[in-house]
Scaffold this active site. Sequence first.
Site, PDB file in Angstrom:
ATOM      1  N   TYR A  85      -3.098  -0.425  10.179  1.00 32.89           N
ATOM      2  CA  TYR A  85      -3.087  -0.845   8.766  1.00 32.89           C
ATOM      3  C   TYR A  85      -1.763  -0.417   8.123  1.00 32.89           C
ATOM      4  O   TYR A  85      -1.077  -1.226   7.483  1.00 32.89           O
ATOM      5  CB  TYR A  85      -4.276  -0.215   8.022  1.00 32.89           C
ATOM      6  CG  TYR A  85      -4.309  -0.536   6.542  1.00 32.89           C
ATOM      7  CD1 TYR A  85      -4.864  -1.729   6.079  1.00 32.89           C
ATOM      8  CD2 TYR A  85      -3.763   0.341   5.598  1.00 32.89           C
ATOM      9  CE1 TYR A  85      -4.885  -2.042   4.722  1.00 32.89           C
ATOM     10  CE2 TYR A  85      -3.780   0.044   4.244  1.00 32.89           C
ATOM     11  CZ  TYR A  85      -4.352  -1.146   3.810  1.00 32.89           C
ATOM     12  OH  TYR A  85      -4.353  -1.449   2.468  1.00 32.89           O
ATOM     13  N   SER A 103       0.873  -1.179   0.000  1.00 34.38           N
ATOM     14  CA  SER A 103       0.000   0.000   0.000  1.00 34.38           C
ATOM     15  C   SER A 103       0.906   1.223   0.000  1.00 34.38           C
ATOM     16  O   SER A 103       2.069   1.143   0.406  1.00 34.38           O
ATOM     17  CB  SER A 103      -0.852  -0.020   1.271  1.00 34.38           C
ATOM     18  OG  SER A 103      -1.428   1.238   1.511  1.00 34.38           O
TER      19      SER A 103
HETATM   20  P1  NAP Z   1     -11.664  -6.202   0.264  1.00 33.53           P
HETATM   21  O1  NAP Z   1     -12.568  -5.995  -0.892  1.00 33.53           O
HETATM   22  O2  NAP Z   1     -12.088  -5.743   1.607  1.00 33.53           O
HETATM   23  O3  NAP Z   1     -11.293  -7.766   0.311  1.00 33.53           O
HETATM   24  C1  NAP Z   1     -10.496  -8.258   1.345  1.00 33.53           C
HETATM   25  C2  NAP Z   1     -10.535  -9.763   1.330  1.00 33.53           C
HETATM   26  O4  NAP Z   1      -9.822 -10.246   2.475  1.00 33.53           O
HETATM   27  C3  NAP Z   1     -11.962 -10.317   1.433  1.00 33.53           C
HETATM   28  O5  NAP Z   1     -12.098 -11.450   0.616  1.00 33.53           O
HETATM   29  C4  NAP Z   1     -12.058 -10.686   2.898  1.00 33.53           C
HETATM   30  O6  NAP Z   1     -12.972 -11.723   3.170  1.00 33.53           O
HETATM   31  C5  NAP Z   1     -10.640 -11.161   3.168  1.00 33.53           C
HETATM   32  N1  NAP Z   1     -10.392 -11.169   4.603  1.00 33.53           N
HETATM   33  C6  NAP Z   1     -10.465 -10.127   5.457  1.00 33.53           C
HETATM   34  N2  NAP Z   1     -10.263 -10.534   6.700  1.00 33.53           N
HETATM   35  C7  NAP Z   1     -10.055 -11.876   6.654  1.00 33.53           C
HETATM   36  C8  NAP Z   1      -9.819 -12.869   7.637  1.00 33.53           C
HETATM   37  N3  NAP Z   1      -9.803 -12.590   8.956  1.00 33.53           N
HETATM   38  N4  NAP Z   1      -9.646 -14.154   7.246  1.00 33.53           N
HETATM   39  C9  NAP Z   1      -9.716 -14.475   5.930  1.00 33.53           C
HETATM   40  N5  NAP Z   1      -9.962 -13.570   4.963  1.00 33.53           N
HETATM   41  C10 NAP Z   1     -10.132 -12.283   5.322  1.00 33.53           C
HETATM   42  O7  NAP Z   1     -10.259  -5.510   0.035  1.00 33.53           O
HETATM   43  P2  NAP Z   1      -9.441  -5.173  -1.312  1.00 33.53           P
HETATM   44  O8  NAP Z   1      -9.582  -3.731  -1.560  1.00 33.53           O
HETATM   45  O9  NAP Z   1      -9.751  -6.143  -2.367  1.00 33.53           O
HETATM   46  O10 NAP Z   1      -7.956  -5.382  -0.764  1.00 33.53           O
HETATM   47  C11 NAP Z   1      -7.128  -6.434  -1.209  1.00 33.53           C
HETATM   48  C12 NAP Z   1      -5.711  -6.103  -0.809  1.00 33.53           C
HETATM   49  O11 NAP Z   1      -5.290  -4.905  -1.480  1.00 33.53           O
HETATM   50  C13 NAP Z   1      -5.529  -5.830   0.676  1.00 33.53           C
HETATM   51  O12 NAP Z   1      -4.288  -6.358   1.100  1.00 33.53           O
HETATM   52  C14 NAP Z   1      -5.497  -4.324   0.762  1.00 33.53           C
HETATM   53  O13 NAP Z   1      -4.811  -3.875   1.895  1.00 33.53           O
HETATM   54  C15 NAP Z   1      -4.773  -3.985  -0.521  1.00 33.53           C
HETATM   55  N6  NAP Z   1      -4.980  -2.623  -1.010  1.00 33.53           N
HETATM   56  C16 NAP Z   1      -6.205  -2.239  -1.459  1.00 33.53           C
HETATM   57  C17 NAP Z   1      -6.368  -0.946  -1.953  1.00 33.53           C
HETATM   58  C18 NAP Z   1      -7.698  -0.466  -2.479  1.00 33.53           C
HETATM   59  O14 NAP Z   1      -7.834   0.729  -2.804  1.00 33.53           O
HETATM   60  N7  NAP Z   1      -8.699  -1.319  -2.602  1.00 33.53           N
HETATM   61  C19 NAP Z   1      -5.283  -0.043  -1.971  1.00 33.53           C
HETATM   62  C20 NAP Z   1      -4.031  -0.481  -1.502  1.00 33.53           C
HETATM   63  C21 NAP Z   1      -3.891  -1.777  -1.031  1.00 33.53           C
HETATM   64  P3  NAP Z   1     -14.532 -11.377   3.421  1.00 33.53           P
HETATM   65  O15 NAP Z   1     -15.049 -10.855   2.123  1.00 33.53           O
HETATM   66  O16 NAP Z   1     -15.082 -12.691   3.787  1.00 33.53           O
HETATM   67  O17 NAP Z   1     -14.566 -10.348   4.498  1.00 33.53           O
END
Ligand code: NAP
Length: 251
Positions: free
Chosen positions: A170, A157
């Site tokens: 985070y 990130s």
């Molecule tokens: P998201 O839509 O919230 O998806 C997160 C995923 O992680 C979901 O499938 C969630 O499962 C799973 N998860 C969360 N807690 C968990 C746990 N305790 N055990 C098992 N699975 C768990 O997030 P995203 O935006 O796709 O993010 C994906 C990655 O990209 C993350 O590492 C995030 O930090 C990084 N990132 C995202 C952005 C952005 O703008 N989106 C920017 C920078 C970095 P559930 O659906 O069942 O909750």
Amino acid sequence: MKTLPENYQPSTDCLKDKVIVVTGAGDGIGRVAALTYAQYGATVVLLGRTIAKLEYVYDEIEALGNHNTAIYPINFEGAVDKDYEDMAIKLEQEYGRIDGLLINAAILGPKTPISNYSVDSWQQVMQINLNSPFMMLKALAPLLEKSGNGSVITTSSSVALQGRAFWGAYAVSKSALQNLTEILAAEWDGTIPVRINSINPGGTRTSMRAAAYPAENPASVPAPEDHMPLYVYLMADDSENVSGEYFNARQ
Ligand code: NAP
């Protein structure tokens, strides 16, 4: 800091015969990465905590005509090292090795000043975003080594590189995960045939982004699909000699 090589075009079967494990595969970037890897021929193991979401992705992959998918339910919040060792045993029994690991699951946690940050929230974010990748990498490294050409992607990130007010655990977890990625790349370099790189997706249209920036118009940020060429590149043999690098998905 790197970006996808210019004009990169993956071949349609560049992930054929590869076994790729994706964490947080039920939603957001992880869901789209799992679908994309399956489209390019991989056998994908879907890891996550909400079985209904994993089953939905499973069905989406089946509909693509890829019938090799597996679901592995696990909640990273409560999982301990034995759970990751059991995971390694089950994956070895089923596949003998793994070729790819996308460490993607994470939670945002509260966006609040440190003075207001609860210890419980801090520990929960660290457990899911940092401790769980550490335990999983430790348990699965021997299986990645058996691939002879394994690839790990961790998810970084912008706040990993520079702390930012109110991003609390985070930001700290992402900074530490970036450091862990660099440590492993250095330790494996020249000794173990596994490469490890991180991707910073940058602002991406998911529920995590909506929680972090509730006032933002979701249409103003890229969709997970926009990043997939980079996610494929780092899993495919095209990136065979690339390790220890931090990639920005948004160019
Ligand atoms: P998201 O839509 O919230 O998806 C997160 C995923 O992680 C979901 O499938 C969630 O499962 C799973 N998860 C969360 N807690 C968990 C746990 N305790 N055990 C098992 N699975 C768990 O997030 P995203 O935006 O796709 O993010 C994906 C990655 O990209 C993350 O590492 C995030 O930090 C990084 N990132 C995202 C952005 C952005 O703008 N989106 C920017 C920078 C970095 P559930 O659906 O069942 O909750």
